[in-house]
Write an enzyme that holds these catalytic residues in place. Structure first.
Site: not given
Lengths: 350, 350, 350
Positions: A203, A223, A244-246
Site C-alpha cells: 500500500q 493509506r 479503508a484504503h482509497n
C-alpha cells in the site's frame, strides 16, 4: 478536589449578557459558574430552554439560571433572553473551554528529525517523534506521544491530541482535530490469494485530509493502495470509525461512531451516517444522503434523502419493514390460518 | 524460551488444597504448574469439572489433575474436591496471576507537573505524563506512556495499563482497571449544522467512573457536553466499546466488545449487553435488562429481561422472528400457493 | 512540499520491463514515477488493465502508461505487457514501497530490561519499553512507543509499528506485522456474577501468533483465561477487529475491519470474514467458510462455502431473504388481500 479546576470561573448574568449577545431578564448580579442542562440541580449552572417543555423542566429544577427565547420569562429564577438561546448557550460553552495544556515551542524530550520543518509558533509536546520531511505549520499543536511520520503535513492550527499516529505521506489541512489513538496512514487491507496464501499487496498511497476535519478517538484511516484516501474539508468522524484504503469522503459529511467504510467506497457531500453503519467496498453514497444508525448498504445510494435498514431502504419503507419484522410471527399465523380456511373450504365444496 | 516464565511456579495438590479450600482426592504430592482446561493435554495442568460431561472429557484427556465437586472421584488421575470447583479454580487463577512489572515511585522519565498530587505509594512508569492538578491516590499504578490530563483523578489502587489517555477532568474511582489504548474524556461528537457547515459545539463536561470499573482495550468514553458522562461502580466494559457524551451507565453492568452507546442514553443497574449491540441516543435501558449480541434499540426498554434482534424484542419473540426470517422464502411460496389456489377456486366457482 | 518525497523516484518503461518481468509495448524511454489507477489523470502514473473494460477506461484517462495482458495493445499511450498484469503491477507497488524509517540497534531513549534478549540486527526505536525476559529476534523492527511486555517474543523480521502494546506472554512468529494501536494480551473479558457484583476471573493465559500474520490498527487480541488465544500462520486481520479470550483462528484466514470474535470461538483454515461480522462465543466456523460483510452467527458453520445474513444462511438463501425483507410490506398486503378475498368468498358461499 481533583475537578475543582472545572468550576473556578465565574460570570455574572450581566457579564454574560454582553459576551453572549443576550439580554438580562432578571438578576443581573447572579453568578453562574458553568453550563448545565435544564434539569440540572446545579445552583450555579446556566442552562438554555428552546421550548415551553424545557422551560417547564427548568422551572421545576434547581438549576441556577437559564437562557430563554426573547420575549419569554421564568418565575423565580435569574435568566437571560436571546433570539437564539441555543447559539447563546454554545457561545457560553466556548467561553468555558479549557484547552489541554501545551507550551509553544518544542519540548526537550521531543525527537525531531533535522530535515523536518516546524514553524516557530507550533507547539510540540513531550515525547513526540517527528520524522524527516514532515511539515508542522503555524499554530499547530502536537500533544505528547504523537508520531508524525515522514513527509507528513500538519496544517495551520491543527491539533493532534496525545497518541495520534500519522504513518507517512499523511497530509492534514488547516484547523483539523485528531483525537487520541487515531491512526492515519496504516496499510490498507490489501492481499491477494495466490492459491496457498495471502500475498501482501503493498500500500504505497497517501491519506489526504481537508481543512476543519475532526477525527475521533481510535478511528483508523488507511493509506491508499495508490493515490490517496481522502476526507474532504469540514467532515467530522466520530470514535472508532474505520475508513479503508482509497475511500473518498466529500466535504461537510458526518460519520457517527463505529461506522465502517470499506475499500474504494465514495461518499459525497453532506453525507450523514449514524452509528455502526456499514458501507461495502466500491459503493457510492451520493450527496445529502443520510443513513440512520446501523444501516448498511452494498448498493449505490444516489438519491438524496434518509435511508434505514439492512439492506438500506428509503427511511419510511425501512421503518415499515422493521415494524413488519416484529410482526413476522403474526404474519406466519395469518398464512397458516388462510391455509387452514382454504383447506376447510376445499373440504366443504369438495 | 520466551514464555518459560509462564510455567516456573509449582504447587503440590496438598499445597493447593489448603490455598483453595479444597480437599485432596488422590496424589497429594502431584505437582501442577498452571491452570488448564478439562480437554487440555498439559501433564502439569490443573482443570476443573463442574459436571459429569467435563469429568468425562478430563478422563479422556491427558490434563494432569482436576478439581471435582465434593463427593466425586476420577480414576487414574490426581484430583482435588471442592464444594464449588469453579470458585476453587478461579482462586487458582488468582494465585497464578503475575502483575505486569512496575516499581513503586516515579520513574525518572515520567513528566510530572509540580502542581499534581501523587501519593508516595503510587507507581508511575516510564514515559508517563501527568498534568497540573491531577491526583494519583495510594497504590495506583500508571504504566508507561499513559497521559493523565489536568484535574484528573486516579483513585486508590486503580491501574492504567500502557497507553491509556485521560484528557481532562476525568475521575476514576478506586480499584479501577483501564486497559491499553482506552481513551477517556475526548470530545463528544457535538456539531450543529449552520446551513453550510458543521459548527463545533464545545464539550466542556467531565467523565466520572465509579469504583471497581474495568474498561477494555481501545474503548472510548467521551466527555459530556456539560456535566458528566458516567459509568457507575462495578461496571465492566470490554474492548472497543464506544460510550458517547452524557451517557449514564448504572452500577454492575457489563458491556461486551464493540457495543456502542449513543449520546445521552441511560443504562440502569445490572444491564448486560452482548457484543456489537447498539443503543441509540437518548434511549433508556432499565435495570436488569439483557441484550443478546448484536441487538439494537432506539426504543426504551424498561421491563427487566432479555431482548434480542433489531429492533430489540423480548428474547423468545426475537428468536422466533430470527427463525421466521430464515423461512421467508418458504412463507413467500406459501402466499403464492394460496393466491394460486384461491384463483383456481375462483375459476371453479366462477 | 510535504509529500514531495512520494514522487522522487523514476523508472523508464525499459527499466520496469526487466524489474517486473514484463515486455515493453511502446515508448521504452517513457518515465513513470508511481503506480496509479486506470482512471487516474497522473501523467507519470503507471496503471494496469486486466480486462477490456479497464483498457477502455485507461484509453480515455490521462494516466501516463499501462501494463496490459500479453498480446494486447493500446493506442497513443506508452505500455508494457505481461502475462499477469496484476502481478506485474503488484511488483511495481513493492518497488515503490518506502519502509518507515528506523535505524538498526537500540535507540538511546529505549528502556530495555537487562534480562531481555535483543538480537544485534533488530531495530528498537525511540521511547520503546522492553520488559524482562522478552526476546526480540533477528531483523525485528520495533517502532517508537511500543511496549513489549515480560516474556514476550517478537519473531525474526517482525514489525511493530508505533504504539503497539504486547502485555505479557505474547509470542509473535516470524515476519509478522502489527499496526499502530494494536493491543495483544489484555485481559479477556472474564467475570462471574456472584449475586451482587461481577467478580474478576483472572486471565492468566497467553496470546500466540503464527508466522506471517498481519494485524490491523487498533485491533485487540485478548489473552486466554488459561492456555492461549491463537492466530495461526498467514492469517490477516484488518483494523478494529476484536478477538476475545481463548479464540483460535486457523491459518490463512482473513478478517475484515470491525469483525468481532467472541470467547472460545474456533475458526478454521482459510476462513474469510467480511467487515462488521460477528461470531458468538464457542461457535465453530469450519475451513473455507466465507461470511459476507455484516453476517453474524451463533450457530456452528461447518460446511465450506459462503454465508450471508443474521442469522447466517448459505449465500443464495441469505440474498433471497434480504430481497424478501425489502418486500415485506408487499407480502403483508398480499396476505391481507387473501384474507379479504377469502372472507368475501365466504360471504358468497355462506
Amino acid at each position: 478536589m481533583p475537578t475543582g479546576e472545572y468550576s473556578d470561573r465565574r460570570w455574572t448574568l450581566a457579564d454574560l449578557a454582553s459576551l453572549l449577545h443576550a439580554t438580562v431578564g432578571a438578576a443581573p448580579d447572579f453568578v453562574v459558574q458553568r453550563p448545565a442542562s435544564a434539569d440540572s440541580d446545579d445552583p450555579h449552572g446556566l442552562a438554555f430552554c428552546e421550548s415551553e417543555r424545557y422551560l417547564k423542566i427548568a422551572e421545576h429544577a434547581s438549576v441556577g439560571a437559564v437562557i430563554l427565547p426573547t420575549g419569554s420569562a421564568i418565575d423565580g429564577k435569574p435568566y437571560l433572553t436571546a433570539d437564539d438561546p441555543r447559539t447563546a448557550f454554545e457561545k457560553f460553552l466556548t467561553l468555558c473551554k479549557r484547552p489541554l495544556p501545551l507550551a509553544t515551542g518544542i519540548h526537550p524530550t521531543a525527537i525531531i528529525h533535522p530535515d523536518s520543518h516546524i514553524h516557530d509558533t507550533a507547539a510540540i509536546g513531550a515525547y513526540v517523534v517527528v520524522e524527516r520531511a514532515a511539515v508542522i505549520e503555524p499554530g499547530a499543536r502536537i500533544f505528547p506521544f504523537c508520531y508524525v511520520g515522514e513527509s507528513c503535513l500538519v496544517g495551520t492550527g491543527s491539533v493532534l491530541y496525545p497518541h495520534v499516529v500519522l504513518y507517512q505521506d499523511v497530509a492534514l489541512g488547516q484547523h483539523c482535530t485528531m483525537h487520541s489513538h487515531a491512526t492515519l496512514g496504516a496499510d490498507g487491507f490489501g492481499f491477494s490469494w495466490d492459491g496457498n496464501t495471502w500475498r501482501k499487496v503493498e500500500q504505497i498511497g497517501r491519506v489526504t485530509i481537508g481543512d476543519n476535519v475532526e477525527i475521533g478517538a481510535g478511528t483508523t484511516i488507511d493509506r491508499a493502495t495508490t493515490e490517496a484516501t481522502t476526507v474532504a474539508a469540514g467532515t467530522k468522524l466520530d470514535n472508532l470509525v474505520h475508513i479503508a484504503h482509497n475511500v473518498s469522503i466529500g466535504p461537510h459529511s458526518a460519520l457517527a461512531a463505529q461506522a465502517g467504510i470499506a475499500g474504494s467506497a465514495v461518499l459525497g457531500q453532506r453525507v450523514t451516517l449514524g452509528g455502526q453503519t456499514g458501507i461495502a467496498d466500491h459503493t457510492v453514497v451520493g450527496d445529502d444522503v443520510t443513513l440512520a444508525g446501523r444501516t448498511a448498504t452494498s448498493r449505490d445510494l444516489l438519491r438524496p434523502g434518509a435511508y434505514y435498514g439492512n439492506p438500506a431502504m428509503p427511511l419510511p419503507e425501512g421503518l415499515r419493514v422493521a415494524a413488519l419484522l416484529a410482526q413476522l410471527p403474526r404474519l406466519h399465523d395469518r398464512i397458516q390460518a388462510l391455509e387452514t380456511a382454504l383447506a376447510e373450504r376445499g373440504d366443504n365444496t369438495g
